[in-house]
Design a protein around this motif. Structure first.
Motif, mmCIF file in Angstrom:
data_model
loop_
_atom_site.group_PDB
_atom_site.id
_atom_site.type_symbol
_atom_site.label_atom_id
_atom_site.label_comp_id
_atom_site.label_asym_id
_atom_site.label_seq_id
_atom_site.Cartn_x
_atom_site.Cartn_y
_atom_site.Cartn_z
ATOM 1 N N ALA A 46 31.906 51.671 54.651
ATOM 2 C CA ALA A 46 32.732 52.047 53.469
ATOM 3 C C ALA A 46 33.243 51.006 52.898
ATOM 4 O O ALA A 46 33.755 50.015 53.644
ATOM 5 C CB ALA A 46 33.615 53.245 53.999
ATOM 6 N N GLY A 47 33.129 50.928 51.578
ATOM 7 C CA GLY A 47 33.654 49.863 50.924
ATOM 8 C C GLY A 47 32.932 48.415 50.755
ATOM 9 O O GLY A 47 33.309 47.715 49.956
ATOM 10 N N ALA A 48 31.882 48.511 51.182
ATOM 11 C CA ALA A 48 30.841 47.372 51.270
ATOM 12 C C ALA A 48 29.974 47.473 49.888
ATOM 13 O O ALA A 48 29.784 48.332 49.591
ATOM 14 C CB ALA A 48 29.939 47.225 52.611
ATOM 15 N N GLU A 49 29.982 46.440 49.534
ATOM 16 C CA GLU A 49 29.026 46.384 48.173
ATOM 17 C C GLU A 49 27.723 45.927 48.481
ATOM 18 O O GLU A 49 27.410 44.746 48.731
ATOM 19 C CB GLU A 49 29.742 45.228 47.194
ATOM 20 N N VAL A 50 26.708 46.796 48.602
ATOM 21 C CA VAL A 50 25.250 46.250 48.955
ATOM 22 C C VAL A 50 24.625 45.935 47.961
ATOM 23 O O VAL A 50 24.585 47.107 47.041
ATOM 24 C CB VAL A 50 24.789 47.271 49.944
#
Length: 379
Positions: A46-50
């Motif tokens: 959650a919240g990670a930009e992949v």
């Protein structure tokens, strides 16, 4: 409805398929498919930009394998790998450790047949395998305790076999506990249009081999008119995609619609005949022979045997963008492609299958980075 895959208006592109001297594994509809839905890749933290990146080699995971045909991941990130001609399954750890888990009895390798597709159920206690026996192609079910396979129990038998066009891909759908099975036309092209035959089809069955409820023709058949499908994968919205070997005109990436007729042998590649579902992308003979298929994020990855490369194809819902080649002739024939739990892609070479001279260390598993922005835990 969302699913989790354990182990994948149409834009038609003519690029680069499949002919008789290499492995014979070869009407647009604007509405989305009504097939059950799934996700083939793990969700990022959650919240990670992949973001998707140009594929790059991370590591050679294992070497010295025998025609590694399919890769099915387990909970700890290790994978079960089928070895086609030796009829064995090995467990390959993320650290590259290779451990045998069993030989599958009753397999008769030859031509393109042998021990092929693998799938693991939601509890990782049952392994399904597609294999060639002395009398047919079939799907078997085996118990698995983490280290050893149980005796195979046939659940689907009587699939016609030949020297080529075996099909062999399996894809497990966790939420429904159903199995998709790709069956080749066994070099009998007319079977692909016969909905009472299971050859030249993608099937949908339960874990006992029975037709899954809701199948379009009240039998095992999910789609038909296929020549030789060796790759199946769900995208992030649960659409089913398949890689398919053509004959002389075009290899294909297809978005699979329940009840859809994909044309073989009436048409190959792009057609404006409204009876047939048009491919989402096509390749010419020399650059493909698309075997394994994996979808990571919103990109499909196809292993190319004759083409000796990895293809990436961006997906936008039910549309396919322009395919891009990677690692051209760097590793030889590329067969399996599988989305790993950590967000990477594992691919296998197929240089010990008798088609080209193997290289030192063949065959091997290779880990490929295709996304950035994952947490250390996900890596």
């Amino acid at each position: 409805m969302k699913r989790t895959a354990v182990a994948a208006a149409t834009v038609t592109l003519f690029l680069a398929g499949c002919s008789g001297d290499r492995e014979h594994e070869n009407t647009s509809e604007s509405t989305p498919p009504t097939s059950p839905a799934s996700s083939s890749t793990p969700a990022p933290t959650a919240g990670a930009e992949v973001r998707t990146v140009e594929p790059r080699i991370d590591a050679e995971v294992a070497s010295g394998l025998n025609v590694p045909w399919a890769i099915a991941f387990l909970e700890d990130g290790s994978a079960l790998v089928s070895q086609r001609d030796s009829a064995t399954i090995v467990r390959v750890g993320t650290d590259g450790a290779v451990t045998g888990v069993g030989e599958v009895p009753g397999v008769q390798p030859g031509g393109e047949g042998g021990l092929q597709g693998l799938a693991v159920d939601a509890n990782h206690t049952t392994v399904f395998a597609y294999l060639t026996s002395p009398i047919d192609n079939r799907v078997v079910r085996m118990s698995f305790d983490g280290t050893t396979l149980g005796e195979p129990e046939p659940i689907l038998t009587g699939l016609a076999k030949a020297q080529n066009h075996q099909g062999g891909a399996l894809l497990y759908e966790e939420e429904s506990d159903y199995l998709f099975v790709a069956v080749g036309d066994a070099a009998q092209a007319e079977l692909a249009q016969d909905r009472s035959s299971l050859n030249g089809k993608i099937l949908r069955i339960d874990r006992d081999g029975n037709p899954a409820p809701g199948n379009p023709f009240d039998n095992e058949v999910w789609s038909y008119g296929h020549r030789n499908v060796e790759g199946l994968a769900f995208d992030s919205d649960g659409r089913l995609w398949a890689s398919e070997f053509g004959e002389k005109g075009a290899d294909e990436l297809n978005l699979i619609r329940p009840g859809g007729n994909y044309g073989w042998p009436e048409v190959e590649g792009t057609s404006d005949d409204p009876r047939f579902v048009a491919p989402s992308a096509t390749w010419s003979t020399d650059e493909a022979s698309p075997a394994g298929l994996a979808i990571v994020g919103d990109t499909a990855y196809l292993g190319a045997l004759r083409g000796q490369r990895l293809w990436s194809v961006p997906l936008d819902r039910d549309r396919a963008g322009t395919p891009v080649p990677h690692f051209v002739e760097e590793y030889g024939r590329i067969r399996a492609a599988a989305a790993a739990p950590d967000g990477t892609l594992w691919i296998s070479t197929s240089n010990t299958d008798g088609r080209i001279a193997p290289r030192a260390g063949d065959d091997r598993l290779i880990r490929v980075v295709v996304q950035e922005g994952l947490s250390d835990a996900e890596r």
